[in-house]
Design a protein around this motif. Structure first.
Motif, short mmCIF file in Angstrom:
data_model
loop_
_atom_site.label_atom_id
_atom_site.label_comp_id
_atom_site.label_asym_id
_atom_site.label_seq_id
_atom_site.Cartn_x
_atom_site.Cartn_y
_atom_site.Cartn_z
N ARG A 1 -8.45 -0.15 -2.87
CA ARG A 1 -8.97 -0.08 -4.24
C ARG A 1 -9.42 1.35 -4.57
O ARG A 1 -9.25 1.83 -5.68
N THR A 2 -9.97 2.05 -3.58
CA THR A 2 -10.39 3.44 -3.79
C THR A 2 -9.18 4.33 -4.04
O THR A 2 -9.22 5.24 -4.89
N ARG A 3 -8.10 4.08 -3.31
CA ARG A 3 -6.88 4.86 -3.55
C ARG A 3 -6.37 4.64 -4.97
O ARG A 3 -5.92 5.57 -5.64
N GLY A 4 -6.47 3.42 -5.44
CA GLY A 4 -6.07 3.14 -6.82
C GLY A 4 -6.96 3.88 -7.81
O GLY A 4 -6.48 4.39 -8.83
N ALA A 5 -8.26 3.94 -7.51
CA ALA A 5 -9.18 4.67 -8.40
C ALA A 5 -8.82 6.15 -8.45
O ALA A 5 -8.85 6.78 -9.52
N PHE A 6 -8.47 6.74 -7.31
CA PHE A 6 -8.11 8.15 -7.29
C PHE A 6 -6.85 8.41 -8.12
O PHE A 6 -6.74 9.44 -8.80
N MET A 7 -5.92 7.44 -8.11
CA MET A 7 -4.72 7.60 -8.93
C MET A 7 -5.07 7.64 -10.41
O MET A 7 -4.43 8.34 -11.20
N ARG A 8 -6.12 6.91 -10.78
CA ARG A 8 -6.57 6.99 -12.18
C ARG A 8 -7.06 8.40 -12.51
O ARG A 8 -6.81 8.92 -13.60
N ALA A 9 -7.75 9.02 -11.55
CA ALA A 9 -8.22 10.38 -11.78
C ALA A 9 -7.04 11.35 -11.92
O ALA A 9 -7.04 12.23 -12.79
N LEU A 10 -6.02 11.16 -11.07
CA LEU A 10 -4.85 12.03 -11.17
C LEU A 10 -4.11 11.83 -12.48
O LEU A 10 -3.48 12.76 -13.01
N ALA A 11 -4.19 10.60 -13.01
CA ALA A 11 -3.53 10.30 -14.28
C ALA A 11 -4.30 10.86 -15.46
O ALA A 11 -3.84 10.79 -16.60
N ASP B 1 0.83 -1.20 0.00
CA ASP B 1 0.00 0.00 0.00
C ASP B 1 0.87 1.26 0.00
O ASP B 1 0.66 2.19 -0.80
N HIS B 2 1.89 1.31 0.86
CA HIS B 2 2.72 2.51 0.96
C HIS B 2 3.68 2.62 -0.22
O HIS B 2 4.03 3.73 -0.63
N ARG B 3 4.10 1.50 -0.76
CA ARG B 3 4.91 1.56 -1.97
C ARG B 3 4.09 2.16 -3.11
O ARG B 3 4.59 2.97 -3.89
N ALA B 4 2.82 1.77 -3.20
CA ALA B 4 1.94 2.33 -4.24
C ALA B 4 1.74 3.83 -4.04
O ALA B 4 1.73 4.60 -5.01
N MET B 5 1.57 4.25 -2.78
CA MET B 5 1.44 5.69 -2.52
C MET B 5 2.68 6.44 -3.00
O MET B 5 2.59 7.54 -3.55
N ASP B 6 3.85 5.87 -2.79
CA ASP B 6 5.10 6.50 -3.18
C ASP B 6 5.19 6.63 -4.71
O ASP B 6 5.70 7.62 -5.23
N LEU B 7 4.67 5.65 -5.42
CA LEU B 7 4.74 5.64 -6.89
C LEU B 7 3.70 6.54 -7.54
O LEU B 7 3.86 6.93 -8.70
N GLY B 8 2.62 6.84 -6.83
CA GLY B 8 1.57 7.67 -7.41
C GLY B 8 0.81 6.92 -8.49
O GLY B 8 0.53 5.72 -8.36
N PRO B 9 0.47 7.59 -9.62
CA PRO B 9 -0.31 6.94 -10.68
C PRO B 9 0.34 5.68 -11.23
O PRO B 9 -0.35 4.81 -11.77
N GLU B 10 1.67 5.56 -11.09
CA GLU B 10 2.34 4.35 -11.57
C GLU B 10 2.14 3.16 -10.63
O GLU B 10 2.52 2.04 -10.96
N GLY B 11 1.53 3.41 -9.47
CA GLY B 11 1.37 2.33 -8.50
C GLY B 11 -0.04 1.75 -8.44
O GLY B 11 -0.39 1.11 -7.44
N ILE B 12 -0.84 1.98 -9.49
CA ILE B 12 -2.25 1.52 -9.45
C ILE B 12 -2.33 0.01 -9.25
O ILE B 12 -3.13 -0.48 -8.44
N ASP B 13 -1.50 -0.74 -9.96
CA ASP B 13 -1.54 -2.20 -9.82
C ASP B 13 -1.17 -2.63 -8.41
O ASP B 13 -1.71 -3.63 -7.89
N LEU B 14 -0.24 -1.91 -7.79
CA LEU B 14 0.16 -2.27 -6.42
C LEU B 14 -0.97 -2.04 -5.43
O LEU B 14 -1.10 -2.77 -4.43
N PHE B 15 -1.83 -1.03 -5.69
CA PHE B 15 -3.00 -0.84 -4.82
C PHE B 15 -3.92 -2.05 -4.89
O PHE B 15 -4.49 -2.48 -3.88
N GLU B 16 -4.06 -2.59 -6.09
CA GLU B 16 -4.90 -3.80 -6.24
C GLU B 16 -4.29 -4.96 -5.46
O GLU B 16 -5.00 -5.74 -4.81
#
Length: 991
Positions: free
Chosen positions: A471-481, A437-452
């Motif tokens: 999963r919601t955090r991953g969805a938000f990264m899609r919006a930022l992307a 989860d925290h690795r995905a946060m560090d990667l930002g939009p590139e970490g969507i798969d890690l959120f899953e």
């Protein structure tokens, strides 16, 4: 360079050479002039030429050449003292001091010879009837140089006790030496008290306050008076920059840079004076310079910059480490030569101590353009292998979880450390989930798969609510992307599931709030995207507002001590604030941003409040609530503290500077602009954000009358200020301000250059007021720079613009200025009269217009009076001294007629123009006297005295607050001066 045919021509040539910049070219010209003087066969001409040569040598890098002309002068004095006039006799004795100290600066001259010369000086001064003050001063210098502290103190006391006479150094130079000695003894406060009259401008000379400003730098740093040290560096370096003879003072500025974290500026200073590395005419100042070069290079080497290319002696390239070794060796070799001559180790000991100094301030921002040296990355040693056993790893996980639960800034880094320590270790699903989860946060939009992946692991760990949150955090990264629609689709499922799970007590409020907040962020992002494309639809705004309110409804009253829930509530209010701003309700937005910031602070998360306090400040400023804007910015800086990046610091300080500057607080505004410039440089934004900060800083310094500092800062800002990035208004303003500073500093040619540059940019503006003003100011500077033709062109350009603008006052003043310029030109009297007459006509035509209101009429009448007065002055001065008596008489009569007109015009303004009227009356009185009409002159003088008596008798109750109103209630300098002049006129006439 005309031929020298007589003594007067020689004197003019020497005067012209004396005005040239210090250096070999001026020295060479002095040598030529001596050869020309010898051809005249006039002993005094040779004496004056030798004195001129000696002086230019002394004020140059070739000080070692001055002994020869002095020896010749002394021989001429001993052989034929009657050939010396009073001035040259004084000068000969005066330069004894230069010889004594000059010998001390040359290590090849034996100490015994210096002592013998000191005795010779004492003998000759006694014969000439001079005080021993200058002798004891030189004795002090000798003793202090060799380290004989007892003798130095004795001579110092005798120096101060002896009477000041014509041979004593000027007050400024004496105070420089006295303060230097106290600073050498560590009595910095006393040194600065001694230097105060020089620093404040009470005492000055050709090299002061230049030297005192430089000498004060380290004492001020030691006393932690950093603002004064910065100001003295900026002001003082400007003074010594072009003076070749001041290598010692220049070295003190380099030393200041080395001791205050301004190594890059120190390198710039070295690059400006390459000859200082090799000039041999003054060994002592070379020793001082090389010592601080070594100090600066050692600082660079300590910062990991030993391999950096640096300015050094010509003929090869140098790295910092190489130059450090070279400068140290040369400095110690020079010091050794002095010590060998002196029979002590004092000079070498001082040099070693100076080179070994540690910084007194880690980083003292100067406000000028100078990038901090970038350290060449040195590969760090491999990190110690983290403890991989379970006990050590357990502690790391506990610490990382504490940080992430509390939303602390370093949580992501802590989980990364856990991941490194856990390599090869079997972890339970919960631990793995938080790492992912925290690795995905560090990667930002590139970490969507890690959120899953994190969601899967949370589910395995039995935490379905946190899985939905991931999963919601991953969805938000899609919006930022950039894919908001896909993000909304991705969050729909987790949103419905989380609400259902929460309703069945299948998850907690924290996880549910995380999902709701994620969905609200996506909906707010949709508003932002819609705004970028145009105005968002009402439904889009409504959906986002409903989502934010849903978060508040969930966590309201449930936060307690839960940091995460407190943060959710604060962020939801910040969302509502942004939506209110989108809707145009700025007061509501400001109130909500304030509540959001308060919420973060209350939750123990002040660093999250910074963004919203900055937004609040912007809104408050826009709404005119300046105190609120100031409070918000100060709070943002306090709460950001060490968590803000350099760019954030720069932006907040810059905003605060603008707010404070707009409320009449230039001192503190300057401090904030200085900080902004420093942080912009740290962020690598010197050419953009830093240039703007320096531009503002220069303006704030100017408003305080700190001309030299402001000029240094503005000169530093201008190379980076560009029309494309900062706008033409900023460039024009900076050039305008710099022109004003240079004008105040007496650098008129340079002031004209910047004013003309600004005028050229302003030429393209629709509104031409600034263009006209700048052209007029350029005319003033060109006139003061003795460039009359260029000044006339500038004034003519200004006059055309003033006429087009309908500004009669500007037009009339440009015509008057041109008239005075014309008068200075050969045969320009007729043109001068025509221009002044045109100025009178312009005033008259403007007064005849029907549209002039009372206030404008009063100002125009005053302008007309001033013009008649100046016309009279001009006519009086236009009569050449060698003209026929009838011509002079006619010019004075015409001048008197204009003065009389001025008196009548000023009288029509009543008491508001009393000073102007009496000034014209006195000028008319002197003209009457020149025309041999003493009775009329006396009558005018008495009229002035009567005017002030009558005014005071009336009690100043009818004063018109206009041209130069005098209230009569307190001593008035102008009134006193007018009365004194009237009394003087009566006395002259009586005599």
């Amino acid at each position: 360079m005309g031929e020298i045919t007589d003594f007067d021509a020689l004197r003019r040539a020497m005067a012209e050479n004396g005005e040239q910049p210090e250096g070999p070219a001026r020295n060479a010209r002095a040598e030529q002039l001596l050869a020309e003087a010898e051809k005249l066969n006039i002993p005094l001409a040779v004496i004056e030429a030798l004195g001129h040569q000696l002086k230019v040598y002394n004020y140059s890098s070739e000080k070692d050449k001055m002994f020869v002309p002095f020896a010749r002068l002394l021989r001429m004095w001993d052989e034929r003292p009657e050939d010396f006039d009073e001035y040259e006799t004084h000068s000969l004795h005066w330069v004894f001091k230069w010889m004594s100290s000059g010998m001390l600066d040359q290590p090849h001259i034996p100490l015994a010879s210096i002592e013998k010369w000191l005795g010779e000086m004492e003998h000759r001064y006694r014969l000439a009837g001079h005080s021993e003050r200058a002798v004891r001063s030189v004795e002090f210098t000798v003793a202090a140089h060799v380290g004989d502290i007892t003798r130095a103190e004795r001579a110092f006391t005798a120096w101060l006790a002896a009477d000041r006479d014509a041979m004593a150094d000027c007050h400024a130079c004496e105070l420089n030496g006295q303060g230097w000695w106290r600073a050498e003894q560590g009595r910095d406060g006393e040194a600065l008290r001694l230097w105060a009259p020089v620093l404040e401008g009470e005492f000055t000379c050709a090299h002061e306050p230049h030297a005192v400003l430089a000498s004060s730098l380290v004492p001020l740093l030691r006393l932690n008076r950093l603002d004064e040290a910065r100001a003295h560096h900026l002001r003082g370096f400007r003074l010594v920059r072009t003076m070749e003879s001041m290598r010692t003072a220049y070295a003190l500025h380099v030393e200041f840079c080395a001791l205050t974290g301004n190594e890059a500026r120190g390198l710039e200073l070295l690059a400006e004076r390459p000859a200082y590395f090799t000039d041999t005419g003054h060994p002592r100042s070379k020793l001082e310079f090389l010592s601080v070069v070594a100090l600066l290079m050692d600082r660079l080497t300590a910062l990991g910059l030993g391999d950096r290319q640096v300015p050094g002696p010509a003929g090869r390239s140098w790295t910092a480490a190489e130059l450090a070794a070279h400068a140290r060796a040369e400095a110690l070799e020079l010091a050794g030569r002095f010590d060998l001559r002196n029979g002590t180790t004092y000079v070498s000991d001082r040099a070693r101590t100076r080179m070994a100094q540690e910084p007194l301030v880690e980083r003292l921002p100067l406000g000028v353009r100078s990038a901090r040296p970038t350290t060449t990355p040195i590969p760090p040693p491999p990190p110690a292998a983290p403890e991989t056993g379970r006990p050590g790893l357990t502690a790391l996980i506990a610490e990382a979880r504490r940080l992430s639960d509390g939303l602390q800034p370093n949580a992501v880094e802590a989980w990364a450390e856990v991941a490194r320590a856990a390599e090869g270790v079997e972890l339970d699903p919960r631990d793995q989930a938080e790492i992912a989860d925290h690795r995905a946060m560090d990667l930002g939009p590139e970490g969507i798969d890690l959120f899953e992946r994190a969601a899967e692991l949370y589910a395995q760990a039995g935490d379905p609510g946190e899985a939905l949150a991931a999963r919601t955090r991953g969805a938000f990264m899609r919006a930022l992307a950039g894919d908001v629609d896909e993000a909304l689709a991705a969050v729909a499922g987790p949103y419905d599931e989380a609400l259902a799970l929460y309703a069945d007590d299948g998850t907690g409020v924290r996880q549910t709030a995380s999902v709701l907040m994620g969905r609200a962020r996506i909906l707010l992002r949709r508003v932002q995207v819609a705004e970028e494309a145009g105005a968002p639809e009402a439904r889009v705004l409504a959906d986002a507002e409903a989502a934010a309110r849903e978060v508040l409804a969930l966590v309201g009253g449930r936060a307690g001590d839960d940091v995460r829930l407190g943060a959710r509530a604060a962020e939801a209010r910040a969302m509502l604030a942004e939506l209110a701003a989108h809707a145009g309700d700025l007061p509501k937005a400001a109130g909500l941003f304030a509540r959001a910031a308060e919420g973060f602070v209350a939750a123990g998360l002040p660093w999250f409040a910074v963004e919203y306090q900055a937004r609040l400040a912007g809104l408050a400023h826009h709404l005119g609530d300046i105190p609120q804007a100031e409070r918000a910015l100060r709070a943002a800086l306090e709460h950001g503290g060490p968590y803000l990046e350099a760019t954030g610091h720069a932006q907040l300080h810059l905003q605060l500077a603008e707010v404070l500057g707009g409320t009449g607080q230039p001192e503190e505004a300057a401090e904030q602009a200085l900080e902004a410039a420093h942080w912009a440089d740290e962020a690598g934004a010197g050419p953009t954000l830093g240039a703007w900060a320096r531009h503002l800083l220069g303006g704030f310094l100017l408003r305080q009358g700190r001309w030299a500092e402001a000029a240094e800062v503005l000169e530093s800002a201008l190379p980076d200020l560009s029309v494309e990035t900062h706008g033409d208004g900023a460039v024009v303003q900076a050039q305008w301000w710099l022109g004003d500073c240079l004008s105040e500093l007496g650098e008129h040619r340079e002031a004209a250059e910047y004013r003309l540059r600004a005028a050229e940019l302003a030429r393209e503006w629709p509104e031409q007021q600034d263009h006209a003003t700048l052209a007029h100011l350029a005319g003033e500077s060109l006139g003061q720079a003795e460039l009359p033709e260029e000044a006339d062109r500038a004034y003519a350009r200004a006059g055309e613009l003033w006429r087009a603008l309908g500004d009669v006052h500007g037009l009339v003043r440009s015509l008057r200025a041109r008239a005075w310029l014309a008068l200075r030109a050969e045969g320009g009297q007729d043109e001068a009269r025509e221009l002044m007459a045109e100025a009178v006509r312009e005033c008259g035509e403007a007064l005849g217009a029907d549209s002039v209101d009372d206030e404008a009429r009063q100002r125009l009448v005053a302008e007309l009076g001033d013009t008649h007065r100046q016309y009279g002055d001009l006519l009086a001065r236009s009569a050449a001294e060698d003209a026929e008596d009838e011509t002079i008489q006619a010019a004075l009569e015409d001048a008197l007629a204009q003065m009389t007109e001025a008196i009548v015009v000023f009288a029509s303004l009543g008491d508001g123009a009393l000073h102007s009227r009496t000034g014209a009356e006195l000028a008319a009185g002197w003209l009457e006297a020149d025309l041999s009409r003493p009775d009329r002159a006396a009558a005018r003088a008495r009229a002035v005295l009567a005017a002030y008596e009558a005014y005071e008798a009336r009690g100043a109750n009818e004063s018109y607050e206009g041209h130069d109103a005098y209230d009569g209630s307190a001593p008035d300098e102008t009134a006193q001066a007018r009365r004194a002049e009237a009394e003087q006129m009566l006395q002259v006439l009586e005599d």
